[in-house]
Design an enzyme around this catalytic site. Sequence first.
Site, mmCIF file in Angstrom:
data_model
loop_
_atom_site.group_PDB
_atom_site.id
_atom_site.type_symbol
_atom_site.label_atom_id
_atom_site.label_comp_id
_atom_site.label_asym_id
_atom_site.label_seq_id
_atom_site.Cartn_x
_atom_site.Cartn_y
_atom_site.Cartn_z
ATOM 1 N N HIS A 142 -2.803 1.741 8.969
ATOM 2 C CA HIS A 142 -1.455 2.314 8.847
ATOM 3 C C HIS A 142 -1.455 3.478 7.849
ATOM 4 O O HIS A 142 -0.888 4.538 8.116
ATOM 5 C CB HIS A 142 -0.475 1.221 8.405
ATOM 6 C CG HIS A 142 0.933 1.697 8.248
ATOM 7 N ND1 HIS A 142 1.802 1.788 9.312
ATOM 8 C CD2 HIS A 142 1.610 2.134 7.167
ATOM 9 C CE1 HIS A 142 2.963 2.247 8.889
ATOM 10 N NE2 HIS A 142 2.872 2.469 7.578
ATOM 11 N N GLU A 143 -2.113 3.299 6.725
ATOM 12 C CA GLU A 143 -2.134 4.362 5.711
ATOM 13 C C GLU A 143 -2.950 5.559 6.204
ATOM 14 O O GLU A 143 -2.599 6.707 5.946
ATOM 15 C CB GLU A 143 -2.685 3.843 4.378
ATOM 16 C CG GLU A 143 -1.987 2.605 3.810
ATOM 17 C CD GLU A 143 -0.474 2.695 3.760
ATOM 18 O OE1 GLU A 143 0.053 3.763 3.424
ATOM 19 O OE2 GLU A 143 0.195 1.691 4.073
ATOM 20 N N ALA A 179 0.834 -1.196 0.000
ATOM 21 C CA ALA A 179 0.000 0.000 0.000
ATOM 22 C C ALA A 179 0.869 1.247 0.000
ATOM 23 O O ALA A 179 2.015 1.213 0.442
ATOM 24 C CB ALA A 179 -0.908 0.000 1.227
ATOM 25 N N MET A 180 0.309 2.337 -0.503
ATOM 26 C CA MET A 180 1.031 3.601 -0.524
ATOM 27 C C MET A 180 0.081 4.710 -0.094
ATOM 28 O O MET A 180 -1.027 4.828 -0.607
ATOM 29 C CB MET A 180 1.573 3.856 -1.939
ATOM 30 C CG MET A 180 2.318 5.163 -2.095
ATOM 31 S SD MET A 180 3.808 5.230 -1.054
ATOM 32 C CE MET A 180 3.928 6.992 -0.786
ATOM 33 N N GLU A 181 0.582 5.548 0.819
ATOM 34 C CA GLU A 181 -0.270 6.519 1.505
ATOM 35 C C GLU A 181 -0.483 7.807 0.702
ATOM 36 O O GLU A 181 -0.425 8.891 1.263
ATOM 37 C CB GLU A 181 0.358 6.845 2.869
ATOM 38 C CG GLU A 181 1.710 7.587 2.830
ATOM 39 C CD GLU A 181 2.936 6.684 2.795
ATOM 40 O OE1 GLU A 181 2.800 5.511 2.391
ATOM 41 O OE2 GLU A 181 4.025 7.143 3.159
ATOM 42 N N ASN A 182 -0.733 7.727 -0.594
ATOM 43 C CA ASN A 182 -0.921 8.951 -1.355
ATOM 44 C C ASN A 182 -2.073 9.763 -0.764
ATOM 45 O O ASN A 182 -3.144 9.213 -0.507
ATOM 46 C CB ASN A 182 -1.169 8.609 -2.822
ATOM 47 C CG ASN A 182 0.028 7.913 -3.435
ATOM 48 O OD1 ASN A 182 1.163 8.354 -3.250
ATOM 49 N ND2 ASN A 182 -0.201 6.805 -4.118
ATOM 50 N N GLU A 228 7.542 6.529 9.238
ATOM 51 C CA GLU A 228 7.083 5.151 9.464
ATOM 52 C C GLU A 228 6.955 4.793 10.947
ATOM 53 O O GLU A 228 6.033 4.078 11.339
ATOM 54 C CB GLU A 228 8.014 4.163 8.758
ATOM 55 C CG GLU A 228 8.014 4.293 7.233
ATOM 56 C CD GLU A 228 6.627 4.158 6.616
ATOM 57 O OE1 GLU A 228 5.692 3.702 7.304
ATOM 58 O OE2 GLU A 228 6.481 4.534 5.437
HETATM 59 ZN ZN LIG Z 1 4.039 3.456 6.149
#
Ligand SMILES: [Zn+2]
EC number: 3.4.11.-
Length: 715
Positions: free
Chosen positions: A354-355, A328-331, A377
Amino acid sequence: MAAQCCCCKAPGAEAAPARPPPEPPPALDVASASSAQLFRLRHLQLGLELRPEARELAGCLVLELCALRPAPRALVLDAHPALRLHSAAFRRAPAAAAAEPPCAFAFAAAGPGPAPPPPLPAFPEAPGAEPACCPLAFRVDPFTDYGSSLTVTLPPELQAHQPFQVILRYTSTDAPAIWWLDPELTYGNAKPFVFTQGHSVCNRSFFPCFDTPAVKCTYSAVVKAPSGVQVLMSATRSTYVEEEGVYRFHMEHPVPAYLVALVAGDLQPADIGPRSRVWAEPCLLPTATSKLSGAVEQWLSAAERLYGPYMWGRYDIVFLPPSFPIVAMENPCLTFIISSILESDEFLVIDVIHEVAHSWFGNAVTNATWEEMWLSEGLATYAQRRITTETYAFRLDALHRQMKLLGEDSPVSKLQVKLEPGVNPSHLMNLFTYEKGYCFVYYLSQLCGDPQRFDDFLRAYVEKYKFTSVVAQDLLDSFLSFFPELKEQSVDCRAGLEFERWLNATGPPLAEPDLSQGSSLTRPVEALFQLWTAEPLDQAAASASAIDISKWRTFQTALFLDRLLDGSPLPQEVVMSLSKCYSSLLDSMNAEIRIRWLQIVVRNDYYPDLHRVRRFLESQMSRMYTIPLYEDLCTGALKSFALEVFYQTQGRLHPNLRRTIQQILSQGLGPGAEPSVEQASAGADSEVDADTPALLLGDEPPSSAISLRDVNVSA
Ligand SMILES: [Zn+2]
């Protein structure tokens, strides 16, 4: 630990003591470092045309800048060899950014013949104004293997603080930041798909930029895509302009270059809360919706109670096809997440929370350099565990396993890692960034004695630094001024637990949370592992054990398999019995479980279960689920099996992944023995590129010592 209460000042009421400004970010990973100090970037505008057939993006970038000193000679930006610059131009801009409506872009009409040029900007010139743009000279120089340096010569008469624009027109083909997927690589098989992945230093191949997390600006974009393809970006406002056939986006808060993200494909929305929707290919939408409906709003509200208002307006989630290389990526406004996560409710929950936490830690307050990624992080992991206390015992266990593999003196086990020249910062990312970072944040929370007071501190920290970038010293100074009683006690200098030592010592965390709460979950795992590894093996006892793993949580099963994997190769009769007891059951579970079991099969050369390995590799297309197996197959005696499976499946793999697997397969074959792609899939992209694009966690040479997926790192 109880905090002293002799001090009556309200926490944080005192202004932070004067401190020298944070050191400028190191120049090692950014060609633009010197220019980032000389200019202020106010806003950037993108006009983008997606050309999936050519795997090409045609772009026009308008940078709104002002110089901080008079007469700067040149502007230096980060770029990439995949990015071909067509022209550079200069334009004077109105003094106030808001004085001019956003730039329009003119897209060339599609037609037969050579590829049309990149979009042209269309400015609303006042009548009688001087000619809009004048051309500028530019030059591209090599910089590192993950980027190049673009120098644009500026007009000589430029004054300080005078706003101006630099307009760059370019095309970007097969860029490492931009993942083009043919329709066959999607679930629906009908429309092309594309997504970008900028973290850490890939977006320099998406558009020329200050590719450092220290520089933030707002952005807007106009995107043209083939008809029927839905485009989304990490923006606070999105609209489709029917009459122009373009999508318009605007991000109203400053973000670093790596958080500018785009995804396009056969995507449909479904609301899952008052400010959230999921986007997914139509066949996935019902599952995604049912699993997340209502939940995201709960997590957002929980995070708001802890850390203050959610700043980004919407929180949407887009599900990416199986080729997405990470979890996953927190865009901002639009989390990217891999679709296969839907197989496991537990991973889905943890990863989305988390995101969500990154909205405060990472996106609003950002680490100014990649050497301090733990600020994003470690804090996001801490915030995630304030929202749900699930399962961190398992991640700490994973940290210790990684430590064993890397050795206690590994430089990447420092929280403040040192970037060496030419090293791609993506390669610095590891479990220490998350879990040692988490332990330090947890230690700070223990120092103040009350997790709720620590939440109050984090809320004040976010309020103070939101939309900026910080260094570790900012966090620690804020902490000590928020808790003056701790400052008086010199908690930063406690022998053996000095803050400096937390940041700069190699090895395990200096202190770890009490994990006894999690022991009711880990105890049965340990017990079963002991049964299976007892010497001599009491097969009857192990097989007939009352411990029923089908009732376990995913994390328990994963831990059990991780232990067995660490102990491999195991005696052949143990593997045989394990297979008899568990193989069918494990094969019905999610990919995180299956890959662990199949790695055990491969590392033990257990042929009766090889068909399961084949079936798994035929269905998985993410690097997370393929690379570790190919590495294990090639390290052992099963290389010819690996080659055979690869020839059969390569047509369905993304070219980047295909290249990495080819590298793994070709190791040890000797020169000229590189496996040929044409052999099995005529017409597929057969290019074997020496400079494999650098990706998160990345397409690094497979020879590198450790496989990070062992420990399930999500971004
Ligand atoms: Zn992260």
